[in-house]
Motif scaffolding. Structure first.
Motif, PDB file in Angstrom:
ATOM      1  N   ILE A 100       3.833  25.292 -29.595  1.00 39.19           N
ATOM      2  CA  ILE A 100       5.133  25.903 -29.898  1.00 39.19           C
ATOM      3  C   ILE A 100       5.774  26.395 -28.608  1.00 39.19           C
ATOM      4  CG2 ILE A 100       6.305  27.816 -31.056  1.00 39.19           C
ATOM      5  CD1 ILE A 100       4.207  27.848 -33.156  1.00 39.19           C
ATOM      6  N   VAL A 101       7.045  26.096 -28.420  1.00 37.86           N
ATOM      7  CA  VAL A 101       7.793  26.782 -27.365  1.00 37.86           C
ATOM      8  C   VAL A 101       8.691  27.782 -28.086  1.00 37.86           C
ATOM      9  CG1 VAL A 101       9.386  26.592 -25.432  1.00 37.86           C
ATOM     10  CG2 VAL A 101       7.683  24.803 -25.813  1.00 37.86           C
ATOM     11  N   ASP A 102       8.441  29.047 -27.801  1.00 31.89           N
ATOM     12  CA  ASP A 102       9.115  30.140 -28.519  1.00 31.89           C
ATOM     13  C   ASP A 102      10.110  30.807 -27.556  1.00 31.89           C
ATOM     14  OD1 ASP A 102       9.711  32.174 -30.316  1.00 31.89           O
ATOM     15  OD2 ASP A 102       7.808  33.204 -30.114  1.00 31.89           O
ATOM     16  N   ILE A 128       6.485  22.242 -32.257  1.00 29.38           N
ATOM     17  CA  ILE A 128       7.524  23.107 -32.831  1.00 29.38           C
ATOM     18  C   ILE A 128       8.393  23.670 -31.716  1.00 29.38           C
ATOM     19  CG2 ILE A 128       8.004  25.205 -34.183  1.00 29.38           C
ATOM     20  CD1 ILE A 128       6.463  23.265 -35.903  1.00 29.38           C
ATOM     21  N   ASP A 129       9.695  23.542 -31.890  1.00 27.56           N
ATOM     22  CA  ASP A 129      10.641  24.110 -30.922  1.00 27.56           C
ATOM     23  C   ASP A 129      11.407  25.237 -31.609  1.00 27.56           C
ATOM     24  OD1 ASP A 129      12.390  24.625 -28.906  1.00 27.56           O
ATOM     25  OD2 ASP A 129      13.367  22.659 -28.907  1.00 27.56           O
ATOM     26  N   LYS A 130      11.061  26.497 -31.222  1.00 24.82           N
ATOM     27  CA  LYS A 130      11.805  27.654 -31.760  1.00 24.82           C
ATOM     28  C   LYS A 130      12.958  27.928 -30.791  1.00 24.82           C
ATOM     29  CE  LYS A 130       8.159  30.239 -34.217  1.00 24.82           C
ATOM     30  NZ  LYS A 130       7.413  31.519 -34.255  1.00 24.82           N
ATOM     31  N   HIS A 131      13.895  26.985 -30.741  1.00 24.88           N
ATOM     32  CA  HIS A 131      14.914  26.994 -29.676  1.00 24.88           C
ATOM     33  C   HIS A 131      15.831  28.200 -29.717  1.00 24.88           C
ATOM     34  CE1 HIS A 131      16.610  25.060 -33.165  1.00 24.88           C
ATOM     35  NE2 HIS A 131      17.809  25.225 -32.680  1.00 24.88           N
ATOM     36  N   GLU A 132      16.050  28.761 -30.910  1.00 25.84           N
ATOM     37  CA  GLU A 132      16.982  29.901 -31.013  1.00 25.84           C
ATOM     38  C   GLU A 132      16.407  31.183 -30.426  1.00 25.84           C
ATOM     39  OE1 GLU A 132      18.416  30.356 -35.027  1.00 25.84           O
ATOM     40  OE2 GLU A 132      19.011  28.257 -35.113  1.00 25.84           O
ATOM     41  N   ARG A 133      15.102  31.203 -30.190  1.00 27.98           N
ATOM     42  CA  ARG A 133      14.469  32.424 -29.701  1.00 27.98           C
ATOM     43  C   ARG A 133      14.252  32.409 -28.179  1.00 27.98           C
ATOM     44  NH1 ARG A 133      11.522  35.913 -32.262  1.00 27.98           N
ATOM     45  NH2 ARG A 133       9.716  35.443 -30.978  1.00 27.98           N
ATOM     46  N   ARG A 134      14.821  31.419 -27.517  1.00 33.57           N
ATOM     47  CA  ARG A 134      14.560  31.232 -26.096  1.00 33.57           C
ATOM     48  C   ARG A 134      15.059  32.381 -25.219  1.00 33.57           C
ATOM     49  NH1 ARG A 134      12.494  27.398 -27.365  1.00 33.57           N
ATOM     50  NH2 ARG A 134      12.974  25.398 -26.434  1.00 33.57           N
ATOM     51  N   GLU A 135      14.223  32.839 -24.309  1.00 27.56           N
ATOM     52  CA  GLU A 135      14.616  33.840 -23.308  1.00 27.56           C
ATOM     53  C   GLU A 135      14.632  33.216 -21.918  1.00 27.56           C
ATOM     54  OE1 GLU A 135      11.961  37.165 -23.753  1.00 27.56           O
ATOM     55  OE2 GLU A 135      12.604  37.516 -25.829  1.00 27.56           O
TER      56      GLU A 135
END
Ligand code: IMP
Ligand code: MG
Length: 176
Positions: A100-102, A128-135
């Protein structure tokens, strides 16, 4: 507290997506040199095992494991290798395979370290790409599934080392 597991992605859906991803990856590389596939332990181990068998070219494999220390929220500065690569990636095409990339902090750290070793190319494949949570500005080149929020387990993904063995992916919540 007991956990509730709600089915999210079935083993069949994962298998179908892996075929497509493998095809996309295969098509994006040319030349005869082996592609170095790096498994980010532990979470990616099942995905890695499946996806490398869907890539139709010669590959070399290796493993890394990252550990974060300090605060509970991972910041790139607090991340170290607890297991480094054993092979050289200099001048090679490299594909990092992650669960996962979070927030992107772990991957940002890993990419910085790997870039310094002068690979020919460096790309990311994540289940899984949690793209909206990217910092951190991390782009996933090959993403299995996109997810906006929620905590998931199964198919290698854990909660406190549990549920990695499940064939599908489940959303984890607390039983009320
Ligand atoms: P990041 O540094 O915030 O991108 O953290 C990514 C890592 O956090 C992943 O490689 C996972 O190990 C873990 N992680 C993030 N979200 C989840 C989840 O929903 N389930 C299980 N592990 C997760
Ligand atoms: Mg991980």
């Amino acid at each position: 507290m007991a956990h509730k597991l709600t089915p999210f992605i079935t083993a069949e859906q994962i298998a179908e997506r892996n075929v497509e991803l493998g095809r996309e990856i295969t098509e994006s590389y040319s030349g005869d040199e082996p592609l170095v596939c790096i498994c980010v332990l532990k979470g990616a181990f099942l995905f890695f095992a499946d996806i490398i068998r869907r890539i139709d070219r010669e590959i070399e494999i290796d493993f890394v494991r990252l550990a974060s220390y300090g605060s509970a929220t991972s910041r790139s500065e607090d991340i170290v290798f607890s297991k480094d690569l054993e092979i050289s990636i200099e001048g090679k095409d490299v594909l990092v395979i992650e669960d996962i990339v979070d927030t992107g902090h772990s991957m940002d750290f890993l990419l910085h370290v790997l870039r310094r070793r002068n690979p020919k190319s460096l790309k990311i494949c994540a289940l899984i790409d949690k793209h909206e949570r990217r910092e951190k500005a991390v782009t996933v080149d090959f993403a299995g599934f996109k997810l906006s929020d929620g905590f998931i387990v199964g198919y290698g993904l854990d909660y406190d080392e549990r549920y990695r063995e499940l064939g599908g992916i489940f959303e984890l919540s607390n039983e009320s």
